[in-house]
Write a protein that holds these residues in place. Structure first.
Motif, PDB file in Angstrom:
ATOM      1  N   VAL A 257     -15.315 -17.124  28.649  1.00  0.00           N
ATOM      2  CA  VAL A 257     -14.173 -17.403  27.774  1.00  0.00           C
ATOM      3  C   VAL A 257     -14.662 -17.843  26.396  1.00  0.00           C
ATOM      4  O   VAL A 257     -14.176 -17.382  25.358  1.00  0.00           O
ATOM      5  CB  VAL A 257     -13.270 -18.489  28.399  1.00  0.00           C
ATOM      6  N   VAL A 258     -15.654 -18.737  26.385  1.00  0.00           N
ATOM      7  CA  VAL A 258     -16.218 -19.216  25.116  1.00  0.00           C
ATOM      8  C   VAL A 258     -16.810 -18.052  24.325  1.00  0.00           C
ATOM      9  O   VAL A 258     -16.552 -17.893  23.132  1.00  0.00           O
ATOM     10  CB  VAL A 258     -17.299 -20.284  25.379  1.00  0.00           C
ATOM     11  N   GLY A 259     -17.608 -17.209  24.994  1.00  0.00           N
ATOM     12  CA  GLY A 259     -18.224 -16.063  24.332  1.00  0.00           C
ATOM     13  C   GLY A 259     -17.200 -15.080  23.809  1.00  0.00           C
ATOM     14  O   GLY A 259     -17.317 -14.571  22.687  1.00  0.00           O
ATOM     15  N   GLY A 260     -16.168 -14.789  24.615  1.00  0.00           N
ATOM     16  CA  GLY A 260     -15.132 -13.848  24.206  1.00  0.00           C
ATOM     17  C   GLY A 260     -14.390 -14.308  22.968  1.00  0.00           C
ATOM     18  O   GLY A 260     -14.155 -13.529  22.043  1.00  0.00           O
ATOM     19  N   PHE A 261     -14.023 -15.575  22.927  1.00  0.00           N
ATOM     20  CA  PHE A 261     -13.300 -16.102  21.773  1.00  0.00           C
ATOM     21  C   PHE A 261     -14.210 -16.227  20.552  1.00  0.00           C
ATOM     22  O   PHE A 261     -13.820 -15.870  19.433  1.00  0.00           O
ATOM     23  CB  PHE A 261     -12.686 -17.465  22.105  1.00  0.00           C
ATOM     24  N   MET A 262     -15.433 -16.732  20.757  1.00  0.00           N
ATOM     25  CA  MET A 262     -16.337 -16.950  19.624  1.00  0.00           C
ATOM     26  C   MET A 262     -16.646 -15.664  18.877  1.00  0.00           C
ATOM     27  O   MET A 262     -16.576 -15.613  17.647  1.00  0.00           O
ATOM     28  CB  MET A 262     -17.646 -17.599  20.093  1.00  0.00           C
ATOM     29  N   LEU A 263     -16.994 -14.610  19.620  1.00  0.00           N
ATOM     30  CA  LEU A 263     -17.405 -13.375  18.956  1.00  0.00           C
ATOM     31  C   LEU A 263     -16.220 -12.538  18.469  1.00  0.00           C
ATOM     32  O   LEU A 263     -16.409 -11.477  17.880  1.00  0.00           O
ATOM     33  CB  LEU A 263     -18.306 -12.549  19.870  1.00  0.00           C
ATOM     34  N   GLN A 264     -14.996 -13.018  18.694  1.00  0.00           N
ATOM     35  CA  GLN A 264     -13.827 -12.434  18.044  1.00  0.00           C
ATOM     36  C   GLN A 264     -13.439 -13.233  16.800  1.00  0.00           C
ATOM     37  O   GLN A 264     -13.055 -12.673  15.774  1.00  0.00           O
ATOM     38  CB  GLN A 264     -12.624 -12.394  19.005  1.00  0.00           C
ATOM     39  N   ILE A 265     -13.569 -14.559  16.890  1.00  0.00           N
ATOM     40  CA  ILE A 265     -13.098 -15.426  15.811  1.00  0.00           C
ATOM     41  C   ILE A 265     -14.120 -15.550  14.686  1.00  0.00           C
ATOM     42  O   ILE A 265     -13.765 -15.500  13.499  1.00  0.00           O
ATOM     43  CB  ILE A 265     -12.740 -16.823  16.370  1.00  0.00           C
ATOM     44  N   ILE A 266     -15.406 -15.703  15.037  1.00  0.00           N
ATOM     45  CA  ILE A 266     -16.436 -15.926  14.013  1.00  0.00           C
ATOM     46  C   ILE A 266     -16.470 -14.819  12.961  1.00  0.00           C
ATOM     47  O   ILE A 266     -16.546 -15.114  11.763  1.00  0.00           O
ATOM     48  CB  ILE A 266     -17.824 -16.113  14.669  1.00  0.00           C
ATOM     49  N   PRO A 267     -16.428 -13.523  13.346  1.00  0.00           N
ATOM     50  CA  PRO A 267     -16.430 -12.488  12.300  1.00  0.00           C
ATOM     51  C   PRO A 267     -15.260 -12.625  11.321  1.00  0.00           C
ATOM     52  O   PRO A 267     -15.402 -12.319  10.140  1.00  0.00           O
ATOM     53  CB  PRO A 267     -16.317 -11.185  13.098  1.00  0.00           C
ATOM     54  N   GLU A 268     -14.105 -13.094  11.820  1.00  0.00           N
ATOM     55  CA  GLU A 268     -12.956 -13.270  10.932  1.00  0.00           C
ATOM     56  C   GLU A 268     -13.190 -14.402   9.944  1.00  0.00           C
ATOM     57  O   GLU A 268     -12.757 -14.342   8.794  1.00  0.00           O
ATOM     58  CB  GLU A 268     -11.688 -13.542  11.760  1.00  0.00           C
ATOM     59  N   TRP A 269     -13.873 -15.466  10.396  1.00  0.00           N
ATOM     60  CA  TRP A 269     -14.212 -16.563   9.487  1.00  0.00           C
ATOM     61  C   TRP A 269     -15.159 -16.105   8.378  1.00  0.00           C
ATOM     62  O   TRP A 269     -15.187 -16.682   7.300  1.00  0.00           O
ATOM     63  CB  TRP A 269     -14.864 -17.704  10.264  1.00  0.00           C
ATOM     64  N   MET A 270     -15.948 -15.079   8.668  1.00  0.00           N
ATOM     65  CA  MET A 270     -16.989 -14.641   7.727  1.00  0.00           C
ATOM     66  C   MET A 270     -16.560 -13.460   6.858  1.00  0.00           C
ATOM     67  O   MET A 270     -17.370 -12.929   6.104  1.00  0.00           O
ATOM     68  CB  MET A 270     -18.259 -14.253   8.507  1.00  0.00           C
ATOM     69  N   ARG A 271     -15.299 -13.061   6.933  1.00  0.00           N
ATOM     70  CA  ARG A 271     -14.849 -11.900   6.170  1.00  0.00           C
ATOM     71  C   ARG A 271     -15.044 -12.088   4.664  1.00  0.00           C
ATOM     72  O   ARG A 271     -15.270 -11.128   3.938  1.00  0.00           O
ATOM     73  CB  ARG A 271     -13.370 -11.630   6.443  1.00  0.00           C
ATOM     74  N   PHE A 272     -14.956 -13.334   4.185  1.00  0.00           N
ATOM     75  CA  PHE A 272     -15.077 -13.586   2.750  1.00  0.00           C
ATOM     76  C   PHE A 272     -16.474 -13.247   2.225  1.00  0.00           C
ATOM     77  O   PHE A 272     -16.674 -13.105   1.014  1.00  0.00           O
ATOM     78  CB  PHE A 272     -14.744 -15.054   2.435  1.00  0.00           C
ATOM     79  N   LEU A 273     -17.449 -13.107   3.126  1.00  0.00           N
ATOM     80  CA  LEU A 273     -18.807 -12.769   2.704  1.00  0.00           C
ATOM     81  C   LEU A 273     -18.984 -11.272   2.462  1.00  0.00           C
ATOM     82  O   LEU A 273     -20.048 -10.828   2.031  1.00  0.00           O
ATOM     83  CB  LEU A 273     -19.808 -13.236   3.774  1.00  0.00           C
ATOM     84  N   LYS A 274     -17.924 -10.487   2.773  1.00  0.00           N
ATOM     85  CA  LYS A 274     -17.922  -9.033   2.552  1.00  0.00           C
ATOM     86  C   LYS A 274     -19.081  -8.336   3.251  1.00  0.00           C
ATOM     87  O   LYS A 274     -19.254  -8.466   4.461  1.00  0.00           O
ATOM     88  CB  LYS A 274     -17.887  -8.748   1.052  1.00  0.00           C
ATOM     89  N   GLU A 275     -19.925  -7.613   2.491  1.00  0.00           N
ATOM     90  CA  GLU A 275     -20.952  -6.761   3.105  1.00  0.00           C
ATOM     91  C   GLU A 275     -22.003  -7.543   3.887  1.00  0.00           C
ATOM     92  O   GLU A 275     -22.595  -7.029   4.832  1.00  0.00           O
ATOM     93  CB  GLU A 275     -21.651  -5.906   2.033  1.00  0.00           C
ATOM     94  N   SER A 276     -22.246  -8.780   3.499  1.00  0.00           N
ATOM     95  CA  SER A 276     -23.344  -9.544   4.106  1.00  0.00           C
ATOM     96  C   SER A 276     -22.937 -10.283   5.376  1.00  0.00           C
ATOM     97  O   SER A 276     -23.785 -10.862   6.058  1.00  0.00           O
ATOM     98  CB  SER A 276     -23.903 -10.553   3.099  1.00  0.00           C
ATOM     99  N   TYR A 277     -21.640 -10.237   5.730  1.00  0.00           N
ATOM    100  CA  TYR A 277     -21.207 -11.061   6.854  1.00  0.00           C
ATOM    101  C   TYR A 277     -21.790 -10.596   8.183  1.00  0.00           C
ATOM    102  O   TYR A 277     -22.073 -11.402   9.070  1.00  0.00           O
ATOM    103  CB  TYR A 277     -19.673 -11.120   6.913  1.00  0.00           C
TER     104      TYR A 277
END
Length: 325
Positions: A257-277
């Motif tokens: 559950v932790v892995g499923g949520f983390m690897l869905q949510i973290i990329p969204e938090w990093m969207r502001f980094l654009k190409e480097s995220y």
């Protein structure tokens, strides 16, 4: 203490929508719950039985396409279509489980990758049935009889309910006779067989259970998004599922559950980094794998036990002081 440990994660899941300010954030949370069910399904194979699969997205896709076709072409009730998606995936899981009796390690990994590629080709080229690369649109949302879960928050709580059932089932199976037999096979297959465990039966059984749960996750994905296409279920998706499990913690109950949520949510938090995220995202996953080899789930469990033990010792010390006074 045990009851607190069991209830606390459930309370967090129920409270997450309070922190979602937009429908898109609710969408990401629901995808996290669907991913968690999918990772739980892989946890049966990798976490309990020690069988590595890099083709698990194929079962996910089978469940999604079966559910979508039954809903859009035959107008099946949602629950029936969802269960049929799991059953079709489970039947194919039996067929894939048979080769696992003969091959191991890297050869099994290669077999599962090939299986995933074959299914992706079928989804792409069987156009009269799957509509090929165009995918299947206008899939009805989840429902229970007359109750239709059409709003983002309703969909989230429905998916989380299925996810909690999956967590409970995994916990029960892990501590059951089947779970102990499968874990014995993981630890030492030869010793397990010599002690009377039917290795052939339990390997095929665990493949079947794993595929069934993956199919359920696929059916939920299809009805949640309302559209599916073959590229969603590629071998690259299978690699992401494995990464989710490794980050969360193979074999742990809440790690998936932790892995499923983390690897869905973290990329969204990093969207502001654009190409480097994506580079930072990969680096973060690598750091977690190196610093917490048991996964975040195991780390959280250890920290939770430590905190609860400290609180218990603190209460005991205070009672002793009151008694002395």
């Amino acid at each position: 203490m045990k009851s607190i440990k069991k209830i606390f994660p459930v309370l967090i899941l129920l409270a997450l929508p309070l922190f979602a300010k937009t429908d898109y954030q609710m969408y990401v949370l629901s995808l996290g719950a669907i991913s968690s069910i999918l990772v739980i399904s892989l946890n049966y194979l990798m976490g309990l039985c020690g069988l590595t699969s890099l083709g698990h997205a194929a079962f996910w896709g089978l469940g999604a396409y079966t559910t979508a076709l039954l809903l859009t072409r035959l107008n099946f009730p949602f629950i029936v279509a969802l269960l049929m998606g799991g059953i079709v995936s489970a039947m194919v899981g039996v067929l894939l489980g048979i080769p696992s009796l003969k091959i191991k390690n890297v050869y099994l990994v290669i077999t599962t990758i090939g299986f995933n590629q074959i299914l992706e080709l079928i989804f792409n080229n069987w156009v009269p049935l799957t509509r090929g690369a165009d995918g299947i649109p206008q899939i009805p949302p989840p429902s229970l009889g007359p109750i239709i879960f059409s709003t983002p928050i309703a969909k989230y709580y429905f998916i989380v309910s299925v996810m909690l059932i999956s967590v409970l089932a995994f916990a029960r199976i892990k501590d059951s006779r089947v779970g102990r037999a499968v874990q014995a096979i993981r630890d030492n297959e030869m010793a397990a067989e010599s002690s009377g465990i039917d290795v052939r039966f339990y390997k095929i059984l665990i493949f079947t259970i794993s595929a069934f749960v993956a199919g359920i996750s696929g059916g939920l994905l299809a009805s949640f998004i309302g559209y599916i296409s073959p590229d969603t279920f590629s071998p690259a998706a299978s690699q992401t599922i494995v990464a989710m499990l490794l980050v969360g913690g193979p074999g742990t109950i809440w790690g998936a559950v932790v892995g499923g949520f983390m690897l869905q949510i973290i990329p969204e938090w990093m969207r502001f980094l654009k190409e480097s995220y994506m580079a930072l995202y990969g680096l973060l996953v690598a750091i977690i794998a190196l610093k917490a080899p048991g996964g975040i789930g195991e780390l959280v469990r250890t920290l939770t036990v430590d905190v609860l033990m400290r609180l218990k010792l603190l209460r005991t010390a205070r009672k002793a002081e009151d008694t002395n006074v």
